[in-house]
Structure formats: structure tokens, C-alpha cells
Write a protein that holds these residues in place. Structure first.
Motif, short mmCIF file in Angstrom:
data_model
loop_
_atom_site.label_atom_id
_atom_site.label_comp_id
_atom_site.label_asym_id
_atom_site.label_seq_id
_atom_site.Cartn_x
_atom_site.Cartn_y
_atom_site.Cartn_z
N ASP A 1 2.52 7.27 -3.08
CA ASP A 1 1.06 7.27 -3.16
C ASP A 1 0.58 6.10 -4.00
OD1 ASP A 1 -1.62 7.85 -3.25
OD2 ASP A 1 -1.40 9.74 -4.33
N ALA A 2 -0.14 5.18 -3.39
CA ALA A 2 -0.68 4.02 -4.10
C ALA A 2 -2.20 4.10 -4.20
CB ALA A 2 -0.26 2.74 -3.38
N SER A 3 -2.78 5.27 -3.92
CA SER A 3 -4.23 5.39 -3.84
C SER A 3 -4.93 5.12 -5.17
CB SER A 3 -4.62 6.77 -3.32
OG SER A 3 -4.19 7.78 -4.21
N GLY A 4 -4.29 5.35 -6.28
CA GLY A 4 -4.93 5.15 -7.57
C GLY A 4 -4.77 3.75 -8.15
N GLY B 1 -4.74 -3.58 -9.03
CA GLY B 1 -3.42 -2.96 -9.05
C GLY B 1 -2.70 -3.13 -7.73
N GLY B 2 -3.46 -3.06 -6.63
CA GLY B 2 -2.87 -3.28 -5.32
C GLY B 2 -2.33 -4.68 -5.15
N LEU B 3 -3.09 -5.67 -5.63
CA LEU B 3 -2.61 -7.06 -5.54
C LEU B 3 -1.34 -7.25 -6.37
CD1 LEU B 3 -5.91 -9.11 -5.70
CD2 LEU B 3 -4.49 -8.62 -3.70
N ILE B 4 -1.30 -6.64 -7.54
CA ILE B 4 -0.09 -6.71 -8.37
C ILE B 4 1.04 -5.95 -7.69
CG2 ILE B 4 0.92 -5.97 -10.58
CD1 ILE B 4 -1.93 -6.45 -11.79
N PRO C 1 0.82 -1.20 0.00
CA PRO C 1 0.00 0.00 0.00
C PRO C 1 0.85 1.26 0.00
CG PRO C 1 0.16 -0.85 2.23
CD PRO C 1 0.92 -1.79 1.33
N ALA C 2 0.20 2.41 0.16
CA ALA C 2 0.91 3.68 0.25
C ALA C 2 1.86 3.67 1.44
CB ALA C 2 -0.09 4.84 0.37
N LEU C 3 2.90 4.48 1.37
CA LEU C 3 3.91 4.50 2.43
C LEU C 3 4.35 5.93 2.69
CD1 LEU C 3 6.02 2.99 4.26
CD2 LEU C 3 7.52 3.02 2.26
#
Length: 79
Positions: free
Chosen positions: A55-58, A63-66, A35-37
Motif C-alpha cells: 500500500d503506497a496510498s499514504g 513521497g511517491g517521487l522518492i 505506486p501501490a502493487l
């Protein structure tokens, strides 16, 4: 037990904080893309200082699993 009761990969963070000549701190290393950090510096009597932000919000669910399986390097802020 881990994420998803052990079925999902582990989140990995390998970060190093090193003093810089100007009194600041340099963040180096790698981490999973999701995730975001954020890395913050706290000192008595001073306002918190954001040292690094990813930023991983998008990325969304897929996409998060990848992103959990993708390692990214902290960009060099001296360049």
C-alpha cells in the motif's frame, strides 16, 4: 516514452511466483516503493486470491517521487 515523457525514473518490478507445498504460491522479489502493487492468483472455478499487497496510498506526491527511486523487497511470509 515512460513516465513524465522520460524525465521520471522507470517503475521496476522483479517478482517471482513459486509453488508452495500447501498448493499456494509464494511471491518473492523486489519492486519500487511507489505506486501501490497487488499480485492476484486467478483459477477457473475459484475466487481470486490476493498473494501480495503493498500500500503506497499514504506516500503523497513527494513521497511517491522518492518511492520510485527506492527498491523494497517482498517480505518473506514464511517467517
Amino acid at each position: 516514452m515512460g513516465l513524465g515523457y522520460g524525465f521520471l525514473p522507470n517503475l521496476e518490478y522483479n517478482l517471482t511466483l513459486k509453488p508452495k507445498g500447501d498448493g499456494g504460491l509464494k511471491v518473492t522479489g523486489t519492486h519500487t516503493a511507489f505506486p501501490a502493487l497487488e499480485v492476484w492468483r486467478y483459477e477457473d472455478g475459484k475466487s481470486p486470491q490476493l498473494l501480495y499487497h503493498h500500500d503506497a496510498s499514504g506516500m503523497g506526491f513527494v513521497g511517491g517521487l522518492i518511492g520510485i527511486n527506492r527498491t523494497i523487497e517482498v517480505p518473506d511470509d514464511d517467517q
